[in-house]
Design an enzyme around this catalytic site. Sequence first.
Site, PDB file in Angstrom:
ATOM      1  N   LYS A  22       0.825  -1.219   0.000  1.00  0.00           N
ATOM      2  CA  LYS A  22       0.000   0.000   0.000  1.00  0.00           C
ATOM      3  C   LYS A  22       0.855   1.263   0.000  1.00  0.00           C
ATOM      4  O   LYS A  22       0.610   2.183  -0.760  1.00  0.00           O
ATOM      5  CB  LYS A  22      -0.897   0.067   1.249  1.00  0.00           C
ATOM      6  N   ARG A  97      -9.006   1.556   9.331  1.00  0.00           N
ATOM      7  CA  ARG A  97      -8.586   0.202   9.661  1.00  0.00           C
ATOM      8  C   ARG A  97      -9.671  -0.545  10.427  1.00  0.00           C
ATOM      9  O   ARG A  97      -9.496  -1.715  10.752  1.00  0.00           O
ATOM     10  CB  ARG A  97      -7.338   0.270  10.530  1.00  0.00           C
ATOM     11  N   ARG A 134      10.986  -7.130   4.208  1.00  0.00           N
ATOM     12  CA  ARG A 134      10.846  -5.680   4.057  1.00  0.00           C
ATOM     13  C   ARG A 134      11.876  -4.941   4.914  1.00  0.00           C
ATOM     14  O   ARG A 134      12.092  -5.257   6.071  1.00  0.00           O
ATOM     15  CB  ARG A 134       9.439  -5.248   4.476  1.00  0.00           C
ATOM     16  N   ARG A 165      11.591  -2.770  10.360  1.00  0.00           N
ATOM     17  CA  ARG A 165      10.648  -2.043  11.206  1.00  0.00           C
ATOM     18  C   ARG A 165      10.453  -2.810  12.495  1.00  0.00           C
ATOM     19  O   ARG A 165      10.381  -4.036  12.480  1.00  0.00           O
ATOM     20  CB  ARG A 165       9.309  -1.918  10.463  1.00  0.00           C
ATOM     21  N   ARG A 176      -0.337  -8.820  13.746  1.00  0.00           N
ATOM     22  CA  ARG A 176      -0.894  -7.798  12.842  1.00  0.00           C
ATOM     23  C   ARG A 176      -1.817  -8.439  11.809  1.00  0.00           C
ATOM     24  O   ARG A 176      -2.849  -7.876  11.459  1.00  0.00           O
ATOM     25  CB  ARG A 176       0.236  -7.025  12.153  1.00  0.00           C
TER      26      ARG A 176
END
Length: 236
Positions: A22, A97, A134, A165, A176
Amino acid sequence: MTSEVTRGPINLVVLGPPGAGKGTQAVEFARRHGIPKISTGDILRDAAQSETDLGQRAKVTMDAGGLVDDKLMIAIVRERLTRRDAERGFVLDGFPRTVAQAIALDELMTDQGPLTVVDIAVPDDALVERLARRRVCGQCGNATSVAAGESRNRCEKCGGELVLRSDDTESTVRERLRVYAEATKPLVGYYSSRPTFRAVDGQQSPAAVWAALNNAVDEMRATPSAADCGSERTVG
Ligand code: AMP
């Protein structure tokens, strides 16, 4: 690919699970259209870097993979959307969300024109691996993917250090994804009956997702009824 259709502001919501891409798509879309990308995750990460009580509480929630309180998130987005740079439209990444946030956003949109919603769909099993690979630049925030065993640790855009992260660790990623399935995925049902909703296949290359996203937005903006959907009023 660029959008040929330029009627009214583009108020784009990019939906999708963590790791769907996204942020990458939203950055590019915002840049091409000269509108702000509003990422609630970025806003919270900035707050978390400060010593404020709010920032520190947000960090605890984010590092656990949970969701920050709806009321706070809605207040943050409400304030952000009133800024001048959002008058010509915006790209929302990471908001809404929850269904409560989506309802609040619809209420905010009564003065801003219709919402256009694109869901970047990626199945769960692909996401865990994507998130493990990532890395984000500590300096410019650019996200990139590293191959297994690859030692690259510098951002190709600005030379800053690439870091994992703090919420991309395996246990937090699983939480998550669980929270996404429970609280955020229902948003697809919330929006899917609107003519201003499209899903695109997020398992393609970023360039193919980009093309699909732009096609979807152009198609929706060319639909006459699109201007009447997603808000009570339209902006001419
Ligand atoms: P993101 O960068 O969008 O993946 O967001 C990182 C984290 O920030 C999420 O896992 C949540 O803890 C928090 N967060 C971001 N946006 C929201 C939101 N709209 N509502 C609640 N929590 C959020």
